[in-house]
Design an enzyme around this catalytic site. Structure first.
Site, PDB file in Angstrom:
ATOM      1  N   GLY A   1      -4.774   9.126   5.233  1.00  0.00           N
ATOM      2  CA  GLY A   1      -6.084   8.690   5.731  1.00  0.00           C
ATOM      3  C   GLY A   1      -6.625   7.481   4.994  1.00  0.00           C
TER       4      GLY A   1
ATOM      5  CB  SER B   1      -2.620  13.948 -11.602  1.00  0.00           C
ATOM      6  OG  SER B   1      -3.454  14.109 -10.466  1.00  0.00           O
TER       7      SER B   1
ATOM      8  CE1 TYR C   1      -5.632  15.017  -6.024  1.00  0.00           C
ATOM      9  CE2 TYR C   1      -7.871  15.538  -6.717  1.00  0.00           C
ATOM     10  CZ  TYR C   1      -7.002  14.788  -5.947  1.00  0.00           C
ATOM     11  OH  TYR C   1      -7.493  13.797  -5.128  1.00  0.00           O
TER      12      TYR C   1
ATOM     13  CB  VAL D   1      -0.923   0.024   1.242  1.00  0.00           C
ATOM     14  CG1 VAL D   1      -1.787   1.286   1.238  1.00  0.00           C
ATOM     15  CG2 VAL D   1      -1.794  -1.221   1.314  1.00  0.00           C
TER      16      VAL D   1
HETATM   17  N1  NAD Z   1      -9.398  12.939   0.758  1.00  0.00           N
HETATM   18  C1  NAD Z   1     -10.222  13.025  -0.271  1.00  0.00           C
HETATM   19  O1  NAD Z   1     -11.295  13.624  -0.197  1.00  0.00           O
HETATM   20  C2  NAD Z   1      -9.860  12.355  -1.575  1.00  0.00           C
HETATM   21  C3  NAD Z   1     -10.816  12.388  -2.604  1.00  0.00           C
HETATM   22  C4  NAD Z   1     -10.529  11.788  -3.818  1.00  0.00           C
HETATM   23  C5  NAD Z   1      -9.307  11.163  -3.985  1.00  0.00           C
HETATM   24  N2  NAD Z   1      -8.397  11.145  -2.973  1.00  0.00           N
HETATM   25  C6  NAD Z   1      -7.120  10.496  -3.233  1.00  0.00           C
HETATM   26  O2  NAD Z   1      -6.893   9.480  -2.289  1.00  0.00           O
HETATM   27  C7  NAD Z   1      -5.487   9.307  -2.110  1.00  0.00           C
HETATM   28  C8  NAD Z   1      -5.184   9.368  -0.624  1.00  0.00           C
HETATM   29  O3  NAD Z   1      -5.542  10.639  -0.140  1.00  0.00           O
HETATM   30  P1  NAD Z   1      -5.786  10.963   1.411  1.00  0.00           P
HETATM   31  O4  NAD Z   1      -7.032  11.723   1.488  1.00  0.00           O
HETATM   32  O5  NAD Z   1      -5.595   9.738   2.214  1.00  0.00           O
HETATM   33  O6  NAD Z   1      -4.601  12.004   1.630  1.00  0.00           O
HETATM   34  P2  NAD Z   1      -3.470  12.080   2.749  1.00  0.00           P
HETATM   35  O7  NAD Z   1      -2.807  13.391   2.527  1.00  0.00           O
HETATM   36  O8  NAD Z   1      -4.053  11.770   4.080  1.00  0.00           O
HETATM   37  O9  NAD Z   1      -2.476  10.887   2.341  1.00  0.00           O
HETATM   38  C9  NAD Z   1      -1.627  10.924   1.237  1.00  0.00           C
HETATM   39  C10 NAD Z   1      -0.369  10.149   1.588  1.00  0.00           C
HETATM   40  O10 NAD Z   1       0.478  10.090   0.427  1.00  0.00           O
HETATM   41  C11 NAD Z   1       1.809  10.250   0.875  1.00  0.00           C
HETATM   42  N3  NAD Z   1       2.675  10.739  -0.202  1.00  0.00           N
HETATM   43  C12 NAD Z   1       2.661  11.979  -0.755  1.00  0.00           C
HETATM   44  N4  NAD Z   1       3.616  12.063  -1.681  1.00  0.00           N
HETATM   45  C13 NAD Z   1       4.241  10.856  -1.735  1.00  0.00           C
HETATM   46  C14 NAD Z   1       5.324  10.334  -2.487  1.00  0.00           C
HETATM   47  N5  NAD Z   1       5.972  11.082  -3.398  1.00  0.00           N
HETATM   48  N6  NAD Z   1       5.709   9.051  -2.277  1.00  0.00           N
HETATM   49  C15 NAD Z   1       5.064   8.289  -1.357  1.00  0.00           C
HETATM   50  N7  NAD Z   1       4.052   8.727  -0.599  1.00  0.00           N
HETATM   51  C16 NAD Z   1       3.637  10.006  -0.784  1.00  0.00           C
HETATM   52  C17 NAD Z   1       1.716  11.260   2.013  1.00  0.00           C
HETATM   53  O11 NAD Z   1       2.861  11.235   2.850  1.00  0.00           O
HETATM   54  C18 NAD Z   1       0.444  10.814   2.713  1.00  0.00           C
HETATM   55  O12 NAD Z   1       0.704   9.889   3.752  1.00  0.00           O
HETATM   56  C19 NAD Z   1      -4.806  10.395  -2.918  1.00  0.00           C
HETATM   57  O13 NAD Z   1      -4.427   9.880  -4.166  1.00  0.00           O
HETATM   58  C20 NAD Z   1      -5.918  11.402  -3.106  1.00  0.00           C
HETATM   59  O14 NAD Z   1      -5.733  12.181  -4.260  1.00  0.00           O
HETATM   60  C21 NAD Z   1      -8.649  11.725  -1.774  1.00  0.00           C
END
Ligand code: NAD
Length: 269
Positions: free
Chosen positions: A23, A168, A165, A17
């Site tokens: 989160g 991507s 974003y 993972v």
């Molecule tokens: N939170 C939302 O509402 C939401 C909605 C749609 C999609 N997402 C997507 O879900 C995924 C997880 O998001 P989240 O909400 O848990 O965010 P988050 O910020 O809690 O977690 C993102 C994690 O990615 C890690 N990370 C960042 N850059 C990295 C790198 N270069 N190499 C390795 N790890 C790296 C960070 O350290 C962090 O632990 C992301 O792709 C985000 O775009 C989130």
């Protein structure tokens, strides 16, 4: 939900993972561990991934709680390769992978710096390619597997304040389809999940920023957001993890190359 997940259908499997300290990554890692997988926790932040390992250790009570932490930047192919080698030595053959890493920055289109465009595309899209390709090479050698990339409803449509974003995340959906097509003959399924608005640090940071601009509290900003969602609330990371585990499991054995919206009805295409 949650409590009823005693099914150990990932017993004996090893899952990777990315973004495991975040989160959604944390909830996915936890769900996989609860279902019996040994879980490799990859994140650029070793501290965040270690918190995930701790939370799984506490929740798992030993059984199904086997994890290991790897500090890796997903944009660095050599680092990911090296980490996967260590994962296989530590935890066994990799046949499951979840890409849950990601970054988001808000800039109006006219002010979006090209350097931010590059950074977002590098982490969210190139990083996903690196993970999927390298995990797939391992899974091919082990006779098959399943992978899920976390995209977003932002990949389904335009975003005025985060064009990088949105691009991507649209790219991730395309990547998943190509990977699914290429890997089907190897017994590897690849799917994407598109969350809407999930209660994680990523979302909280956005709402702190919005609240400041609009002169309201972050809680009010959250409430305004929730009111725009057909199901009327922000989703939990666990609700994404449930979908991810489904897409990795035998229950979705005929599903590949799909992007599944899990967004409370925000997006219906
Ligand atoms: N939170 C939302 O509402 C939401 C909605 C749609 C999609 N997402 C997507 O879900 C995924 C997880 O998001 P989240 O909400 O848990 O965010 P988050 O910020 O809690 O977690 C993102 C994690 O990615 C890690 N990370 C960042 N850059 C990295 C790198 N270069 N190499 C390795 N790890 C790296 C960070 O350290 C962090 O632990 C992301 O792709 C985000 O775009 C989130």
């Amino acid at each position: 939900m949650g409590k009823g997940k005693a099914m150990k259908d990932f017993e004996g499997r090893t899952a990777v993972v990315t973004g495991a300290g975040g989160g959604i990554g944390r909830a996915c890692a936890r769900s996989l561990a609860e279902r019996g997988a040994r879980v490799a926790l990859l994140d650029i932040s070793a501290d965040s991934a270690s918190l995930t390992a701790e939370s799984i250790g506490q929740a798992g009570g030993g059984a199904g709680g086997t994890t290991a932490v790897y500090a890796v930047d997903v944009t660095d192919p050599d680092a990911v390769e090296e980490a996967l080698g260590r994962v296989e030595r530590d935890l066994g053959p990799v046949t499951l992978a979840v890409g849950a890493h990601g970054i988001v920055r808000n800039h109006p289109f006219l002010e979006l710096p090209a350097a931010d465009w590059d950074a977002t595309l590098a982490v969210n899209l190139k990083g996903m390619f690196v993970l999927l390709q390298k995990a797939a090479r391992r899974a091919v050698a082990h006779g098959g597997g399943a992978m899920v990339a976390v995209s977003s409803v932002a990949g389904r449509g335009p975003r005025a304040t985060c064009a990088d974003y949105a691009a991507s995340k649209a790219g991730v959906i395309s990547l998943v389809r190509s990977a699914a097509l290429a890997l089907a003959e190897h017994g590897i399924r690849v799917n994407a999940v598109c969350p809407g608005v999930v209660d994680t640090e990523m979302t909280r940071a956005i709402h702190r920023q919005k609240a400041e601009i609009e002169g309201i509290t972050p809680q009010e900003s959250f409430a305004r957001q929730a009111a725009k969602i057909p199901l009327g609330r922000i989703e939990t990371p666990e609700e994404i993890a449930d979908v991810v585990s489904f897409l990795l499991s035998a229950q979705s054995s005929y599903v590949t190359g799909q992007a599944l919206n899990a967004c409370g009805g925000l997006e219906m295409d």
